[in-house]
Motif scaffolding. Structure first.
Motif, mmCIF file in Angstrom:
data_model
loop_
_atom_site.group_PDB
_atom_site.id
_atom_site.type_symbol
_atom_site.label_atom_id
_atom_site.label_comp_id
_atom_site.label_asym_id
_atom_site.label_seq_id
_atom_site.Cartn_x
_atom_site.Cartn_y
_atom_site.Cartn_z
ATOM 1 N N SER A 96 0.804 -1.217 0.000
ATOM 2 C CA SER A 96 0.000 0.000 0.000
ATOM 3 C C SER A 96 0.836 1.266 0.000
ATOM 4 O O SER A 96 0.378 2.316 -0.429
ATOM 5 C CB SER A 96 -0.933 0.025 1.223
ATOM 6 O OG SER A 96 -1.921 -0.971 1.110
ATOM 7 N N PHE A 97 2.057 1.203 0.509
ATOM 8 C CA PHE A 97 2.837 2.415 0.716
ATOM 9 C C PHE A 97 4.146 2.412 -0.056
ATOM 10 O O PHE A 97 4.765 1.380 -0.253
ATOM 11 C CB PHE A 97 3.176 2.567 2.207
ATOM 12 C CG PHE A 97 2.001 2.504 3.132
ATOM 13 C CD1 PHE A 97 1.745 1.374 3.889
ATOM 14 C CD2 PHE A 97 1.145 3.582 3.233
ATOM 15 C CE1 PHE A 97 0.654 1.314 4.736
ATOM 16 C CE2 PHE A 97 0.050 3.530 4.084
ATOM 17 C CZ PHE A 97 -0.202 2.392 4.836
ATOM 18 N N GLU A 98 4.559 3.590 -0.439
ATOM 19 C CA GLU A 98 5.943 3.811 -0.849
ATOM 20 C C GLU A 98 6.634 4.462 0.338
ATOM 21 O O GLU A 98 6.185 5.508 0.837
ATOM 22 C CB GLU A 98 6.021 4.732 -2.059
ATOM 23 C CG GLU A 98 7.464 5.062 -2.462
ATOM 24 C CD GLU A 98 7.565 6.168 -3.489
ATOM 25 O OE1 GLU A 98 8.711 6.561 -3.809
ATOM 26 O OE2 GLU A 98 6.509 6.662 -3.954
ATOM 27 N N ILE A 99 7.692 3.837 0.830
ATOM 28 C CA ILE A 99 8.393 4.341 2.006
ATOM 29 C C ILE A 99 9.876 4.389 1.703
ATOM 30 O O ILE A 99 10.483 3.385 1.337
ATOM 31 C CB ILE A 99 8.136 3.448 3.244
ATOM 32 C CG1 ILE A 99 6.629 3.358 3.526
ATOM 33 C CG2 ILE A 99 8.872 3.995 4.462
ATOM 34 C CD1 ILE A 99 6.259 2.445 4.676
ATOM 35 N N LEU A 100 10.450 5.575 1.855
ATOM 36 C CA LEU A 100 11.891 5.706 1.629
ATOM 37 C C LEU A 100 12.417 6.885 2.437
ATOM 38 O O LEU A 100 11.657 7.710 2.957
ATOM 39 C CB LEU A 100 12.202 5.873 0.141
ATOM 40 C CG LEU A 100 11.545 7.030 -0.618
ATOM 41 C CD1 LEU A 100 12.370 8.316 -0.490
ATOM 42 C CD2 LEU A 100 11.408 6.677 -2.092
ATOM 43 N N GLY A 101 13.732 6.946 2.544
ATOM 44 C CA GLY A 101 14.359 8.043 3.256
ATOM 45 C C GLY A 101 15.566 7.587 4.034
ATOM 46 O O GLY A 101 15.664 6.420 4.438
ATOM 47 N N GLY A 102 16.491 8.498 4.242
ATOM 48 C CA GLY A 102 17.682 8.174 4.995
ATOM 49 C C GLY A 102 17.402 7.824 6.437
ATOM 50 O O GLY A 102 18.207 7.146 7.078
ATOM 51 N N ALA A 103 16.241 8.256 6.964
ATOM 52 C CA ALA A 103 15.876 7.961 8.359
ATOM 53 C C ALA A 103 14.916 6.787 8.461
ATOM 54 O O ALA A 103 14.307 6.576 9.508
ATOM 55 C CB ALA A 103 15.257 9.199 8.998
ATOM 56 N N ARG A 104 14.797 6.009 7.388
ATOM 57 C CA ARG A 104 13.812 4.918 7.368
ATOM 58 C C ARG A 104 14.011 3.928 8.514
ATOM 59 O O ARG A 104 13.070 3.612 9.248
ATOM 60 C CB ARG A 104 13.923 4.202 6.022
ATOM 61 C CG ARG A 104 13.069 2.978 5.869
ATOM 62 C CD ARG A 104 13.091 2.514 4.436
ATOM 63 N NE ARG A 104 12.854 1.095 4.329
ATOM 64 C CZ ARG A 104 12.672 0.468 3.179
ATOM 65 N NH1 ARG A 104 12.713 1.142 2.061
ATOM 66 N NH2 ARG A 104 12.460 -0.819 3.136
#
Length: 381
Positions: free
Chosen positions: A11-19
């Motif tokens: 359901s989600f796109e999740i990303l980031g350096g703080a993941r």
């Protein structure tokens, strides 16, 4: 499903350096994103439904008008219901920044007010000049580029509650202003954390999409709201001269027309494209040192998915991006509170700030701006 495994949820796109740092704390992501069935088929239906039919909680606010260094004024609306005055001085404090022409009367703002206050936080809404019936005392409104009022509001609030960790959440244009502020303040930012929702990020891309197809409806509605605010204070702009085109601003048929006649001139830009290009928060992400959660909807008609600065978010160890498959703009009509209750994003915002508060290191101290005066007056609303 544990929160840590939410990244694998389709359901989600999740990303980031703080993941890896933030994701386990966001328990709300353990639940699938289920938009309300009758609204999920069309992003415009969800956006319009939320704008007109979402419930508006009844809250009691105390208005504080803060005089700014240039002689202008902004309105801060503080929650005063119940035991708000008896909160400990170190209770976390949340500043809310509404979208373009928005204010403390908007449904999405009030739902966040209620939820944050129920968690024992102080909450204040920052109404930009002219918004939410905020007074306009000089021939200048606000813009995506101008951070002076934001700096003075944060300085004022942190100075009043020096023992509290202060956080901020912004929607749409308010999110763009917030992220630009985080980037420019960088190492000296006094905020302990922030949340950006429905951020247009790249204003050039947003402007391109804003003038296409059904989006003209939003353009006309926002332009009408801008012109209404302007006409209330038109006498301030009489005989102002220069490059201003006051008749064009007063009778604008699009946000771009309004910005060309008034906004870009007020803030020293050569053209509207120059204003949009140099006011986009997408350029600020790489400089953000404050913990930042960005929440976007993939089908947002006003904050285009293609404008999200994914690469910079991925490389920044302080940022996490969550993109929901649906949600429209300021909609997110999903979850247990749907269709007329709080946006699906509200518990996610709470999860994030509570996590930061549990492990908070006091943000860098900043001195209160000596040129900023205390409140001019208070008004019960």
């Amino acid at each position: 499903m544990p929160a840590a495994s939410a990244a694998a949820h389709p359901s989600f796109e999740i990303l980031g350096g703080a993941r890896d740092r933030f994701l386990p704390a966001l328990s709300h992501l353990s639940r699938p994103y289920r938009p309300f069935p009758l609204l999920a088929a069309n992003r415009h239906v969800e956006t319009i439904f939320a704008a007109f039919f979402r419930s508006v909680p009844d809250v009691r606010l105390r208005r504080e008008c803060l005089r700014t260094q240039d002689g202008g004024a902004v309105a801060l609306d503080w929650w005063v219901s119940g035991d708000a005055r008896r909160l400990p001085p170190d209770s976390p404090l949340l500043i809310l920044l509404p979208g373009l022409t928005g204010g403390s009367e908007d449904a999405y703002v009030r739902h966040m007010l209620v939820r944050a206050r129920s968690n024992g936080w102080r909450v204040v809404v920052f109404n930009s000049r002219g918004c939410g019936d905020s007074p306009v005392t000089t021939p200048q409104f606000y813009s995506a580029s101008f951070l002076g009022d934001m700096r003075e509001v944060v300085s004022h609030v942190t100075g009043r509650y020096p023992d509290a960790n202060v956080y901020a959440a912004g929607w749409s244009l308010g999110a763009n202003i917030l992220v630009r502020y985080l980037g420019q303040e960088s190492h000296n930012c006094p905020l302990s954390g922030a949340v950006s929702l429905c951020n247009p990020f790249n204003l050039v891309v947003a402007d391109e999409d804003f003038r296409k197809g059904f989006n003209n409806i939003y353009d006309k509605a926002l332009t009408k709201a801008l012109c209404k605010i302007f006409k209330k204070h038109a006498l301030l702009f009489e005989d102002i001269g220069g490059e201003f085109n006051i008749p064009q601003a007063a009778n604008a048929k699009s946000v771009r027309e309004f910005d060309d006649g008034l906004t870009r001139v007020s803030f020293g830009f050569m053209s509207v494209d120059d204003y949009y290009s140099n006011s986009s928060s997408s350029d600020s992400i790489k400089h953000v040192k404050t913990p930042l959660l960005c929440i976007q909807a993939a089908n947002d008609p006003i904050a285009p998915n293609r404008g999200i600065p994914r690469e910079d978010i991925k490389e920044n160890p302080n940022c996490l991006l969550i993109v929901t498959p649906k949600g429209g703009h300021l909609g997110w009509v999903a979850g247990e509170a749907a269709p007329r209750g709080a946006p699906w994003t509200d518990p996610l915002v709470i999860d994030f700030i509570q996590y930061l508060e549990r492990g908070a290191v006091k943000a860098p101290e900043t001195s209160t701006n000596p040129g900023s005066k205390e409140a001019l007056y208070h008004l019960e609303v």
